[in-house]
Design an enzyme around this catalytic site. Structure first.
Site, PDB file in Angstrom:
ATOM      1  N   ALA A  27      19.138 -12.976 -46.547  1.00  0.00           N
ATOM      2  CA  ALA A  27      19.170 -11.637 -47.142  1.00  0.00           C
ATOM      3  C   ALA A  27      20.602 -11.158 -47.328  1.00  0.00           C
ATOM      4  O   ALA A  27      20.948 -10.580 -48.371  1.00  0.00           O
ATOM      5  CB  ALA A  27      18.393 -10.663 -46.273  1.00  0.00           C
ATOM      6  N   HIS A 128      33.133 -11.192 -38.606  1.00  0.00           N
ATOM      7  CA  HIS A 128      32.880  -9.756 -38.671  1.00  0.00           C
ATOM      8  C   HIS A 128      32.184  -9.213 -37.436  1.00  0.00           C
ATOM      9  O   HIS A 128      32.208  -8.005 -37.191  1.00  0.00           O
ATOM     10  CB  HIS A 128      32.062  -9.408 -39.920  1.00  0.00           C
ATOM     11  N   GLU A 163      24.796 -14.835 -28.756  1.00  0.00           N
ATOM     12  CA  GLU A 163      24.350 -13.808 -29.701  1.00  0.00           C
ATOM     13  C   GLU A 163      23.372 -12.824 -29.063  1.00  0.00           C
ATOM     14  O   GLU A 163      22.648 -12.114 -29.756  1.00  0.00           O
ATOM     15  CB  GLU A 163      23.722 -14.480 -30.928  1.00  0.00           C
ATOM     16  N   HIS A 231      18.768 -16.480 -35.951  1.00  0.00           N
ATOM     17  CA  HIS A 231      18.486 -16.142 -34.557  1.00  0.00           C
ATOM     18  C   HIS A 231      17.039 -16.484 -34.256  1.00  0.00           C
ATOM     19  O   HIS A 231      16.171 -16.453 -35.145  1.00  0.00           O
ATOM     20  CB  HIS A 231      18.704 -14.645 -34.293  1.00  0.00           C
ATOM     21  N   CYS A 349      15.867  -6.559 -34.872  1.00  0.00           N
ATOM     22  CA  CYS A 349      17.325  -6.665 -34.851  1.00  0.00           C
ATOM     23  C   CYS A 349      17.970  -5.342 -34.454  1.00  0.00           C
ATOM     24  O   CYS A 349      19.030  -5.319 -33.834  1.00  0.00           O
ATOM     25  CB  CYS A 349      17.847  -7.068 -36.229  1.00  0.00           C
TER      26      CYS A 349
END
EC number: 3.5.3.23
Length: 418
Positions: A27, A128, A163, A231, A349
Site C-alpha cells: 500500500a 524513516h 519491529e 509484519h 497497526c
C-alpha cells in the site's frame, strides 16, 4: 482496578504524508506521491478509538512525535532545506502513528519479577522509522513511569532489527492470567527485507524475564513477506486463547501449531485457507491486521477490521460464514481508517496492546469521550487538510506541523513533558 487489556492508539500526526518509504509494504509503495489528508486521517483514528470505548473496551493513546526530526537531520549534517528528498521525507514521516511497532509488551503474569515489561523497538530496517525510538522510549517512560509495576527497556542494539508487537503474540486463558508468548521472526522475504531478527526477539524475551519453557520463536513464511506481509500482524493475530491466521502465515505451520498446542492445549486456531482467501486478498484487505478483542459481559470476541475487508468479496464471504458458525469470533466491526490503510497500516497497526492495571498508567494517556472531543477540536483547527510530497521542505508547512503538535500536547496536559 483489575488487570485488563488497554489498546493504546497512535494519534496520526500532522505530518502524515505518502512518500512511499517502506519497501515490502504494498500500500505504501502503490500510493507513493499521492496527496495525503492528515486532518481526516487523525479524525478517523479518533473515531476508531470511540468505537472501542463505546464497546466498553479500555482505550489509551500516544502523542505524535516531533517532526521533522531536527536532531536526526543534524546527525546527518543536514536540515530540511538542504537534505536530499528521501532524507527529508524520512525526517518528516508520521510513521510513529503505528503504535504496534512502538514496543513489545509482556504483562506482569508472564514475567519473573511480576512487572509489566515494555521494550522500545529499534525499527532499524527502515530509515524513516529508525529514528523513532528515542521519542517513543521517552513517551513509554512517561506513560508507564511507576517502576513498581512497569519496566521500560531501551531498544535492542544494532544490527538486530526489532519491529515490536507487530511480530509478537500472546496466548492465555484470560488477559490477567499467565500465558505463553510467541515471537515471530523472518529469515528472508524474497525481494523485501525480513524486518524481525530472531536475535532481537530472543534479547527482548530475556530482558522481559520470560520463562523459556513458555516462550516460542516461530518463523514467518518467506512467501508471506515476499507477498507484502512485512509484519506478522498482516497475516496473524492472537487474543486470549484464539490464534486467527492465514494458512500461509508461518514457514512451518504444522510444527508451529504443534508447539503452540503443546504449551497451551486449550488454544483455538482459526486458520483461513488460501483456497478461500488468497494471500494477495489478505494483504489488500488487511483482514488479519484487525484488532481481535474480547468484548465485555460475555459477548465473545470481535474483529475490529478495516472497511476494505468488507469491500473484498472473498474476504467478507469467508468472514460472514465464520461468524455465522459456532467459533470463538462472534462479531465483525468495520472501521474507516482509509488514510492509514493507504500508507500500509490497518486497525491493528495503529495500536499497542498493554495488559496492566489502568490505575498505574499516567492518566494523561488514557482516553475518554471528553478527551477525544477535545483532541478532535484541536485536530480540526490545527492539522493540515492536505500534504503533497513536494511540500515537505516548505517552512510554512513545517511551522504548521510543529504548532499543531504543540497544541495537542497542551490539550492533553503534556506540554513540556514530551
Amino acid at each position: 482496578m483489575a488487570i485488563t487489556e488497554i489498546n493504546f492508539d497512535g494519534i496520526i500526526g500532522p505530518s502524515h504524508n505518502y512518500a512511499g518509504l517502506s519497501p515490502g509494504n504494498i500500500a505504501s509503495a502503490n500510493n507513493a506521491g499521492a496527496i495525503s489528508a492528515p486532518r481526516a486521517a487523525a479524525l478517523q483514528g479518533l473515531e476508531k478509538m470511540r468505537t472501542n470505548l463505546r464497546a466498553g473496551l479500555a482505550q489509551g493513546f500516544f502523542m505524535p512525535l516531533d517532526r521533522p526530526n531536527a536532531a536526526w537531520l543534524a546527525g546527518l549534517s543536514a536540515d530540511m532545506a538542504s537534505a536530499e528528498p528521501h532524507i527529508r521525507a524520512a525526517a518528516f514521516s508520521a510513521s510513529a502513528m503505528w503504535a504496534a511497532n512502538a514496543a513489545t509488551v509482556s504483562p506482569a503474569p508472564d514475567t519473573a519479577d511480576g512487572r509489566c515489561h515494555l521494550s522500545a523497538a529499534n525499527l532499524l530496517t527502515m530509515a524513516h522509522r529508525s529514528h523513532e525510538w528515542t521519542g517513543t522510549h521517552a513517551q513509554l517512560q512517561l506513560a508507564f513511569a511507576n517502576e513498581a509495576h512497569f519496566a521500560v527497556h531501551p531498544p535492542v542494539p544494532a544490527p538486530y532489527g526489532d519491529e515490536g508487537a507487530a511480530n509478537h503474540m500472546r496466548l492465555c486463558a484470560a488477559h490477567g492470567e499467565a500465558g505463553i508468548e510467541v515471537f515471530v521472526y523472518g529469515k528472508s522475504g524474497g525481494p523485501f527485507p525480513a524486518r524481525q531478527h530472531i536475535e532481537a526477539s530472543k534479547a527482548v524475551a530475556r530482558a522481559h524475564l520470560l520463562d523459556p519453557a513458555k516462550t516460542l520463536f516461530i518463523q514467518q513464511a518467506e512467501a508471506a513477506i515476499a507477498g507484502g506481509a512485512f509484519h506478522n500482524d498482516v497475516v496473524a493475530v492472537a487474543n486470549e486463547d484464539v490464534l486467527f491466521c492465514h494458512e500461509l502465515a508461518f514457514e512451518y505451520p504444522s510444527e508451529a501449531y504443534a508447539d503452540i498446542r503443546r504449551l497451551m492445549p486449550s488454544v483455538q486456531i482459526v486458520e483461513v485457507p488460501a483456497s478461500r482467501v488468497t494471500l494477495a486478498d489478505a494483504v489488500q484487505s488487511y483482514l488479519f491486521n484487525a484488532q481481535l478483542v474480547t468484548m465485555p459481559n460475555g459477548q465473545g470476541m470481535a474483529l475490529i477490521l478495516p472497511t476494505e475487508s468488507q469491500e473484498n468479496e472473498a474476504v467478507w464471504s469467508w468472514l460472514s460464514e465464520m461468524v455465522a458458525g459456532n467459533g470463538p469470533i462472534r462479531h465483525l466491526v468495520p472501521v474507516d481508517v482509509r488514510q492509514s490503510m493507504a500508507n500500509g497500516g490497518g486497525p491493528a497497526c495503529l495500536r499497542l496492546r498493554v495488559v496492566c492495571d489502568p490505575a498505574y498508567v499516567d492518566p494523561r494517556f488514557i482516553a475518554d469521550e471528553a478527551k477525544l472531543d477535545a483532541m478532535a477540536a484541536v485536530i480540526g483547527e490545527y492539522w493540515p487538510e492536505h500534504i503533497a510530497p513536494d511540500q515537505l521542505s516548505d517552512p510554512a508547512l513545517i511551522q504548521q506541523v510543529q504548532s499543531a503538535r504543540a497544541a495537542l500536547l497542551k490539550c492533553c496536559g503534556l506540554d513540556g513533558a514530551l
